[in-house]
Design a protein around this motif. Structure first.
Motif, PDB file in Angstrom:
ATOM      1  N   ALA A 157       2.245 -10.773 -37.091  1.00  0.00           N
ATOM      2  CA  ALA A 157       0.761 -11.324 -37.119  1.00  0.00           C
ATOM      3  C   ALA A 157       0.310 -12.360 -35.964  1.00  0.00           C
ATOM      4  CB  ALA A 157       0.173 -11.664 -38.344  1.00  0.00           C
ATOM      5  N   GLY A 158       1.441 -13.197 -35.501  1.00  0.00           N
ATOM      6  CA  GLY A 158       1.236 -14.054 -34.595  1.00  0.00           C
ATOM      7  C   GLY A 158       1.872 -15.611 -34.881  1.00  0.00           C
ATOM      8  N   ALA A 159       2.546 -15.629 -35.938  1.00  0.00           N
ATOM      9  CA  ALA A 159       3.271 -16.980 -36.309  1.00  0.00           C
ATOM     10  C   ALA A 159       4.373 -17.057 -35.586  1.00  0.00           C
ATOM     11  CB  ALA A 159       3.458 -16.833 -37.782  1.00  0.00           C
ATOM     12  N   LYS A 160       4.937 -18.234 -35.386  1.00  0.00           N
ATOM     13  CA  LYS A 160       6.130 -18.664 -34.810  1.00  0.00           C
ATOM     14  C   LYS A 160       7.346 -18.745 -35.684  1.00  0.00           C
ATOM     15  CE  LYS A 160       5.109 -18.415 -30.416  1.00  0.00           C
ATOM     16  NZ  LYS A 160       5.667 -17.583 -29.274  1.00  0.00           N
ATOM     17  N   GLY A 161       7.150 -19.029 -36.940  1.00  0.00           N
ATOM     18  CA  GLY A 161       8.092 -19.255 -37.909  1.00  0.00           C
ATOM     19  C   GLY A 161       7.667 -18.985 -39.301  1.00  0.00           C
ATOM     20  N   TYR A 162       8.796 -19.134 -40.300  1.00  0.00           N
ATOM     21  CA  TYR A 162       8.367 -18.807 -41.582  1.00  0.00           C
ATOM     22  C   TYR A 162       9.190 -19.544 -42.429  1.00  0.00           C
ATOM     23  CZ  TYR A 162       6.906 -16.011 -45.791  1.00  0.00           C
ATOM     24  OH  TYR A 162       6.476 -15.829 -47.133  1.00  0.00           O
ATOM     25  N   ILE A 163       8.813 -20.443 -43.534  1.00  0.00           N
ATOM     26  CA  ILE A 163       9.818 -21.253 -44.248  1.00  0.00           C
ATOM     27  C   ILE A 163       9.306 -21.213 -45.653  1.00  0.00           C
ATOM     28  CG2 ILE A 163       8.832 -23.316 -43.491  1.00  0.00           C
ATOM     29  CD1 ILE A 163      11.739 -24.635 -44.013  1.00  0.00           C
ATOM     30  N   MET A 164      10.025 -21.149 -46.434  1.00  0.00           N
ATOM     31  CA  MET A 164       9.640 -21.037 -48.048  1.00  0.00           C
ATOM     32  C   MET A 164       9.377 -22.250 -48.500  1.00  0.00           C
ATOM     33  SD  MET A 164      11.881 -17.864 -49.443  1.00  0.00           S
ATOM     34  CE  MET A 164      11.220 -17.875 -51.076  1.00  0.00           C
ATOM     35  N   LYS A 165       8.546 -22.759 -49.469  1.00  0.00           N
ATOM     36  CA  LYS A 165       8.093 -24.015 -49.925  1.00  0.00           C
ATOM     37  C   LYS A 165       9.359 -24.456 -50.787  1.00  0.00           C
ATOM     38  CE  LYS A 165       3.094 -23.710 -50.198  1.00  0.00           C
ATOM     39  NZ  LYS A 165       1.826 -23.620 -51.010  1.00  0.00           N
ATOM     40  N   GLU A 166      10.292 -23.902 -51.225  1.00  0.00           N
ATOM     41  CA  GLU A 166      11.307 -24.134 -52.082  1.00  0.00           C
ATOM     42  C   GLU A 166      12.434 -24.996 -50.995  1.00  0.00           C
ATOM     43  OE1 GLU A 166      14.103 -20.445 -52.454  1.00  0.00           O
ATOM     44  OE2 GLU A 166      12.390 -20.729 -54.053  1.00  0.00           O
ATOM     45  N   GLU A 167      12.306 -24.896 -49.786  1.00  0.00           N
ATOM     46  CA  GLU A 167      13.358 -25.615 -48.801  1.00  0.00           C
ATOM     47  C   GLU A 167      13.272 -27.067 -48.978  1.00  0.00           C
ATOM     48  OE1 GLU A 167      15.689 -23.831 -47.296  1.00  0.00           O
ATOM     49  OE2 GLU A 167      15.316 -21.786 -47.475  1.00  0.00           O
ATOM     50  N   ALA A 168      14.586 -27.399 -48.507  1.00  0.00           N
ATOM     51  CA  ALA A 168      14.560 -28.911 -48.367  1.00  0.00           C
ATOM     52  C   ALA A 168      13.710 -29.527 -47.254  1.00  0.00           C
ATOM     53  CB  ALA A 168      15.940 -29.369 -48.259  1.00  0.00           C
ATOM     54  N   GLU A 169      13.094 -30.871 -47.479  1.00  0.00           N
ATOM     55  CA  GLU A 169      12.446 -31.568 -46.659  1.00  0.00           C
ATOM     56  C   GLU A 169      12.813 -31.314 -44.994  1.00  0.00           C
ATOM     57  OE1 GLU A 169      11.284 -35.452 -47.998  1.00  0.00           O
ATOM     58  OE2 GLU A 169      10.059 -34.781 -49.655  1.00  0.00           O
ATOM     59  N   SER A 170      14.164 -31.676 -45.036  1.00  0.00           N
ATOM     60  CA  SER A 170      14.801 -31.614 -43.665  1.00  0.00           C
ATOM     61  C   SER A 170      14.837 -30.384 -42.892  1.00  0.00           C
ATOM     62  CB  SER A 170      16.111 -31.970 -43.714  1.00  0.00           C
ATOM     63  OG  SER A 170      17.127 -31.176 -44.738  1.00  0.00           O
ATOM     64  N   HIS A 171      14.839 -29.162 -43.702  1.00  0.00           N
ATOM     65  CA  HIS A 171      14.341 -27.904 -43.192  1.00  0.00           C
ATOM     66  C   HIS A 171      12.977 -27.642 -42.895  1.00  0.00           C
ATOM     67  CE1 HIS A 171      18.035 -25.868 -45.453  1.00  0.00           C
ATOM     68  NE2 HIS A 171      18.502 -27.100 -44.666  1.00  0.00           N
ATOM     69  N   VAL A 172      12.235 -28.150 -43.438  1.00  0.00           N
ATOM     70  CA  VAL A 172      10.598 -28.126 -43.180  1.00  0.00           C
ATOM     71  C   VAL A 172      10.599 -28.854 -41.823  1.00  0.00           C
ATOM     72  CG1 VAL A 172       8.383 -28.876 -43.906  1.00  0.00           C
ATOM     73  CG2 VAL A 172      10.040 -27.944 -45.370  1.00  0.00           C
ATOM     74  N   ILE A 173      10.842 -30.199 -41.513  1.00  0.00           N
ATOM     75  CA  ILE A 173      10.940 -30.700 -40.326  1.00  0.00           C
ATOM     76  C   ILE A 173      11.612 -29.927 -39.285  1.00  0.00           C
ATOM     77  CG2 ILE A 173      11.620 -32.888 -39.122  1.00  0.00           C
ATOM     78  CD1 ILE A 173       9.176 -33.206 -41.147  1.00  0.00           C
ATOM     79  N   ASP A 174      12.618 -29.306 -39.557  1.00  0.00           N
ATOM     80  CA  ASP A 174      13.209 -28.612 -38.385  1.00  0.00           C
ATOM     81  C   ASP A 174      12.259 -27.458 -38.069  1.00  0.00           C
ATOM     82  OD1 ASP A 174      15.769 -30.263 -38.399  1.00  0.00           O
ATOM     83  OD2 ASP A 174      16.894 -29.019 -39.660  1.00  0.00           O
ATOM     84  N   ALA A 175      11.788 -26.791 -38.952  1.00  0.00           N
ATOM     85  CA  ALA A 175      10.814 -25.724 -38.720  1.00  0.00           C
ATOM     86  C   ALA A 175       9.941 -26.170 -38.008  1.00  0.00           C
ATOM     87  CB  ALA A 175      10.499 -25.051 -40.010  1.00  0.00           C
TER      88      ALA A 175
END
Length: 216
Positions: A97-115
């Motif tokens: 659809a055009g997104a550059k990334g996908y991460i689930m809400k259950e992931e750790a905060e550090s992974h969210v920042i990486d994403a």
């Protein structure tokens, strides 16, 4: 350099918490929070964020369609999906659809920042598991093998209707919600039944309920 970020999510507590997390990084500035498609589009018509963070479940609205809208309005703006939906069923569709990334809400905060940092640079972010899964599918396709996940054969519209069936909506309700005719919805349902090898509407409904519960 400061990157401008907009968060589009229908859960205010999550949005505020995510905004606080993002702003612990000096180079990021959250310039807006929207709870639905209309608020997001109004904001995007007046601002040009470097990063749009989108949830796929925006109440009664479809986040995949919003991603497509954002791409039209701001083709150079990067989009990251942060969602409770299982990445196995939605990550590939979000990228298409055009997104550059996908991460689930259950992931750790550090992974969210990486994403966030990865997508802001214009690079693709997926979990290792999802990246490996998509690689295997690609290799299967190249080898002429048919992938067993029938759900992946549904179009975005068909998946949207299938999900609404799983949430208990009938044909009339779905038609009204999507601003489509009842005949169009019935045609989609017949095509979905064929792709999923369902012999009846009752079987389709049961499969949709089971799948919807598993996908979130």
């Amino acid at each position: 350099m400061s990157y401008k970020v907009i968060i589009i999510d229908d859960h205010p507590l999550f949005s505020r918490g995510l905004a606080q997390l993002i702003e612990t990084q000096r180079e990021y500035n959250v310039i807006g929070i929207a709870k639905d498609r209309n608020e997001a589009l109004t904001f995007l018509n007046n601002e040009t964020p470097d990063l749009s963070i989108v949830d796929l479940n925006l109440g009664q609205e479809d986040g995949l369609e919003l991603i497509k809208d954002i791409v039209v309005i701001h083709p150079k703006s990067n989009i990251l999906v942060i969602s409770m939906h299982d990445e196995r069923f939605y990550a590939e569709r979000a990228l298409k659809a055009g997104a550059k990334g996908y991460i689930m809400k259950e992931e750790a905060e550090s992974h969210v920042i990486d994403a966030i940092k990865t997508v802001t640079k214009g690079e693709i972010y997926l979990s290792d598991n999802e990246r490996n899964r998509l690689k295997e599918i690609s290799e299967d396709v190249k080898s002429g093998l048919e992938h067993p996940d029938a759900i992946s054969t549904l179009s975005d519209r068909q998946l949207q209707i299938f999900t609404l069936i799983g949430k208990g909506l009938g044909t009339v309700e779905i038609a009204k919600k999507l601003n489509l005719s009842i005949k169009t919805i019935d045609t989609h349902k017949e095509n979905i039944k064929a792709k999923l090898h369902c012999s009846s509407s009752a079987e389709l409904r049961q499969m949709a309920i089971e799948w919807t519960n598993k996908a979130v």
